[in-house]
Design a protein around this motif. Structure first.
Motif, PDB file in Angstrom:
ATOM      1  N   VAL A   1       0.852  -1.159  -0.009  1.00  0.00           N
ATOM      2  CA  VAL A   1       0.061  -0.183  -0.146  1.00  0.00           C
ATOM      3  C   VAL A   1       0.917   1.122  -0.092  1.00  0.00           C
ATOM      4  N   GLU A   2       0.305   2.158  -0.295  1.00  0.00           N
ATOM      5  CA  GLU A   2       0.923   3.766  -0.381  1.00  0.00           C
ATOM      6  C   GLU A   2       1.314   4.017   1.265  1.00  0.00           C
ATOM      7  N   PRO A   3       2.719   4.251   1.273  1.00  0.00           N
ATOM      8  CA  PRO A   3       3.398   4.125   2.644  1.00  0.00           C
ATOM      9  C   PRO A   3       2.838   5.241   3.266  1.00  0.00           C
ATOM     10  N   HIS A   4       2.912   6.514   2.730  1.00  0.00           N
ATOM     11  CA  HIS A   4       2.497   7.690   3.452  1.00  0.00           C
ATOM     12  C   HIS A   4       1.115   7.704   3.983  1.00  0.00           C
ATOM     13  N   ASP A   5       0.098   7.029   3.151  1.00  0.00           N
ATOM     14  CA  ASP A   5      -1.207   7.024   3.568  1.00  0.00           C
ATOM     15  C   ASP A   5      -1.164   5.966   4.719  1.00  0.00           C
ATOM     16  N   PHE A   6      -0.830   4.812   4.762  1.00  0.00           N
ATOM     17  CA  PHE A   6      -0.605   3.706   5.817  1.00  0.00           C
ATOM     18  C   PHE A   6      -0.153   4.443   7.020  1.00  0.00           C
ATOM     19  N   ARG A   7       1.008   5.126   6.896  1.00  0.00           N
ATOM     20  CA  ARG A   7       1.436   5.623   8.188  1.00  0.00           C
ATOM     21  C   ARG A   7       0.325   6.725   8.799  1.00  0.00           C
ATOM     22  N   LEU A   8       0.041   7.402   8.083  1.00  0.00           N
ATOM     23  CA  LEU A   8      -1.228   8.238   8.674  1.00  0.00           C
ATOM     24  C   LEU A   8      -2.327   7.635   9.164  1.00  0.00           C
ATOM     25  N   TRP A   9      -2.706   6.624   8.403  1.00  0.00           N
ATOM     26  CA  TRP A   9      -4.094   5.894   8.894  1.00  0.00           C
ATOM     27  C   TRP A   9      -3.703   4.787  10.278  1.00  0.00           C
ATOM     28  N   VAL A  10      -2.540   4.528  10.493  1.00  0.00           N
ATOM     29  CA  VAL A  10      -2.001   4.126  11.751  1.00  0.00           C
ATOM     30  C   VAL A  10      -2.104   4.898  12.608  1.00  0.00           C
ATOM     31  N   CYS A  11      -1.754   6.155  12.396  1.00  0.00           N
ATOM     32  CA  CYS A  11      -1.700   7.082  13.480  1.00  0.00           C
ATOM     33  C   CYS A  11      -2.899   7.652  13.884  1.00  0.00           C
ATOM     34  N   LEU A  12      -3.803   7.732  13.011  1.00  0.00           N
ATOM     35  CA  LEU A  12      -5.220   8.122  13.425  1.00  0.00           C
ATOM     36  C   LEU A  12      -5.759   7.148  14.254  1.00  0.00           C
ATOM     37  N   HIS A  13      -5.607   5.999  14.223  1.00  0.00           N
ATOM     38  CA  HIS A  13      -6.214   4.844  15.296  1.00  0.00           C
ATOM     39  C   HIS A  13      -5.555   5.150  16.436  1.00  0.00           C
ATOM     40  N   GLU A  14      -4.124   5.092  16.798  1.00  0.00           N
ATOM     41  CA  GLU A  14      -3.635   5.338  17.826  1.00  0.00           C
ATOM     42  C   GLU A  14      -3.779   6.679  18.547  1.00  0.00           C
ATOM     43  N   GLU A  15      -3.857   7.732  17.823  1.00  0.00           N
ATOM     44  CA  GLU A  15      -4.168   8.788  18.314  1.00  0.00           C
ATOM     45  C   GLU A  15      -5.632   9.104  18.855  1.00  0.00           C
ATOM     46  N   THR A  16      -6.577   8.483  18.350  1.00  0.00           N
ATOM     47  CA  THR A  16      -7.868   8.122  18.973  1.00  0.00           C
ATOM     48  C   THR A  16      -7.749   7.776  20.186  1.00  0.00           C
ATOM     49  N   HIS A  17      -6.943   6.641  20.468  1.00  0.00           N
ATOM     50  CA  HIS A  17      -6.864   6.147  22.044  1.00  0.00           C
ATOM     51  C   HIS A  17      -6.075   7.369  23.026  1.00  0.00           C
ATOM     52  N   ARG A  18      -5.241   7.954  22.273  1.00  0.00           N
ATOM     53  CA  ARG A  18      -4.538   8.957  23.087  1.00  0.00           C
ATOM     54  C   ARG A  18      -5.782  10.215  23.546  1.00  0.00           C
ATOM     55  N   THR A  19      -6.560  10.438  22.439  1.00  0.00           N
ATOM     56  CA  THR A  19      -7.718  11.249  22.864  1.00  0.00           C
ATOM     57  C   THR A  19      -8.431  10.887  23.699  1.00  0.00           C
ATOM     58  N   GLN A  20      -9.014   9.527  23.556  1.00  0.00           N
ATOM     59  CA  GLN A  20      -9.979   9.142  24.506  1.00  0.00           C
ATOM     60  C   GLN A  20      -9.376   9.268  25.875  1.00  0.00           C
ATOM     61  N   PHE A  21      -8.138   8.951  26.292  1.00  0.00           N
ATOM     62  CA  PHE A  21      -7.585   9.012  27.602  1.00  0.00           C
ATOM     63  C   PHE A  21      -7.410  10.696  28.039  1.00  0.00           C
ATOM     64  N   SER A  22      -6.873  11.377  27.084  1.00  0.00           N
ATOM     65  CA  SER A  22      -6.680  12.653  27.405  1.00  0.00           C
ATOM     66  C   SER A  22      -7.855  13.642  27.652  1.00  0.00           C
ATOM     67  N   ALA A  23      -8.966  13.255  27.030  1.00  0.00           N
ATOM     68  CA  ALA A  23     -10.231  13.988  27.034  1.00  0.00           C
ATOM     69  C   ALA A  23     -11.291  13.340  28.027  1.00  0.00           C
ATOM     70  N   VAL A  24     -10.762  12.275  28.595  1.00  0.00           N
ATOM     71  CA  VAL A  24     -11.532  11.542  29.773  1.00  0.00           C
ATOM     72  C   VAL A  24     -10.742  11.333  30.914  1.00  0.00           C
TER      73      VAL A  24
ATOM     74  N   ASP B   1     -11.327  11.373   4.023  1.00  0.00           N
ATOM     75  CA  ASP B   1     -10.977  13.098   3.824  1.00  0.00           C
ATOM     76  C   ASP B   1      -9.554  13.355   3.842  1.00  0.00           C
ATOM     77  N   VAL B   2      -8.820  12.329   4.350  1.00  0.00           N
ATOM     78  CA  VAL B   2      -7.243  12.598   4.543  1.00  0.00           C
ATOM     79  C   VAL B   2      -6.397  11.703   3.930  1.00  0.00           C
ATOM     80  N   VAL B   3      -6.910  10.300   3.873  1.00  0.00           N
ATOM     81  CA  VAL B   3      -6.130   9.313   3.372  1.00  0.00           C
ATOM     82  C   VAL B   3      -6.714   8.758   2.138  1.00  0.00           C
ATOM     83  N   PRO B   4      -5.919   9.171   0.821  1.00  0.00           N
ATOM     84  CA  PRO B   4      -6.634   8.867  -0.461  1.00  0.00           C
ATOM     85  C   PRO B   4      -7.104   7.507  -0.938  1.00  0.00           C
TER      86      PRO B   4
END
Length: 379
Positions: A178-201, A289-292
């Motif tokens: 797969v396209e490396p730049h897209d995949f790296r952002l896609w992974v970061c979106l998942h993990e950042e969601t976890h960081r948001t869950q714990f920092s916002a709650v 919207d951000v990962v083609p």
């Protein structure tokens, strides 16, 4: 190290040394490429926070009127496989300390307990190291909730840190083609969601840790049996048929849990399903919207997850006693999707109000029941 009367249940240093020695090397990359990957992952982690916040409408609350630091002040660490091993051993050591002290206390009163303890700690350390060496080559990213800070592994004020395992991300993007730049952002979106869950709650981390400690406090297990469970988990990774596999895959929890523990385990399973399913939902929601190439990545990754995670899930289930992670992703994502469709994102976000608004295990399977309870609707 966790110890009792000079003995210890797990030789943690040996676990790290064993796992580091056994872990497979990562993919071949040049020094310049490695630097570029690390830089890009850090950049994607920063941009992911904005995307996730906008989509989820979640943000860390201000403290004393001061706007929160990015990610709630928790660091993003781009690490290699040995770094992941060190981080997770530190986390296990902290989380399991009360249980291991309890087990060691029982062992200390037995004839020959000190001698058996010295031998057992080495065996457990090596077996745990073998298990971690396997997992270290599979995990793409991880939000550590109970992370004690270390010299080369800093943590936030509340113990959190986001780990991105660079060699594993590169390995999977090449494997999936797969396209490396897209995949790296896609992974970061998942993990950042976890960081948001714990920092916002803010209460979420303490709540989960409290549930785990309640579960461990109810545990009454023979030291030899505990060693056997770890050994079965490690042996399953080597492809050997263990007694646990022969009888359907006994887990640590199935062996030791009391009725009270079953209730706690159901609550832990429900919240983990919520967190994993929410991360998948957000990743898919933001992705277009951000990962083609998100559709291609998702399809290929789902195929890989379904076909290649069996042994990993088996090991985690045996060692930790939690339901298969694949089921958590699937059931949790289905719950989040159904609730958002019914009451919108703001309505779904009432899930983060307090422990009382978290879904039960039954509600994860029946989202309308959670909506009825929390939103006071008739089902």
């Amino acid at each position: 190290m966790t110890s009792f009367g000079g003995a210890q249940m797990v030789d943690w240093n040996l676990a790290v040394a064993t796992a580091t020695r056994l872990v497979r090397p990562g993919p071949e990359v040049s020094r310049d490429e490695a630097r570029a990957v690390v830089s890009e992952l850090r950049r994607h982690a920063r941009s992911s926070e904005e995307h996730v916040r906008a989509f989820t409408r979640m943000a860390a609350p201000p403290a004393d009127g001061v706007a929160p630091a990015p990610g709630g002040g928790t660091p993003v660490l781009v690490i290699d496989r040995p770094g992941w091993i060190r981080a997770n051993v530190a986390g296990f050591r902290e989380l399991l300390k009360p249980l291991l002290e309890k087990v060691e206390g029982r062992r200390a009163g037995r004839p020959g307990g000190a001698v058996l303890g010295a031998v057992g700690s080495k065996v457990t350390g090596m077996e745990l190291g073998a298990l971690l060496s396997f997992l270290a080559s599979r995990v793409l990213g991880q939000y550590e909730t109970f992370a004690p800070p270390g010299r080369d592994l800093p943590a936030g004020a509340n113990g959190g840190r986001l780990l991105l395992v660079a060699p594993n991300i590169v390995h999977v993007e090449r494997e999936l083609d797969v396209e490396p730049h897209d995949f790296r952002l896609w992974v970061c979106l998942h993990e950042e969601t976890h960081r948001t869950q714990f920092s916002a709650v803010p209460w979420l981390s303490d709540h989960i840790e409290g549930e785990i400690q309640t579960f461990l406090a109810e545990t009454d297990i023979d030291p030899g049996t505990l060693l056997e469970r770890v050994r079965e988990a490690a042996q399953s990774l080597a492809g050997g048929r263990t007694e646990g596999e022969a009888d359907g895959g006994r887990s640590f929890v199935e062996l030791v849990q009391t009725p009270a523990q079953r209730e706690v385990l159901d609550r832990i399973t429900a919240v983990m399903s919520l967190l994993e399913g929410h991360a998948d939902f957000v990743m898919d929601g933001v992705g277009p919207d951000v990962v083609p190439s998100v559709a291609e990545i998702r399809e290929k990754f789902q195929q890989r997850r379904a076909s290649g995670a069996g042994r990993l899930d088996q090991a985690l289930r045996k060692l930790l006693g939690l339901d298969a992670k694949l089921r958590q992703y699937r059931d949790g994502e289905r719950f989040v999707r159904a609730v958002v469709k019914d009451v919108g994102m703001d309505g779904f976000n009432r899930v983060w109000t307090s422990p009382n608004t978290l879904p039960t295990k039954a509600e994860i399977a029946a989202p309308a029941e959670w909506v009825a309870r929390v939103h006071r609707k008739e089902s």
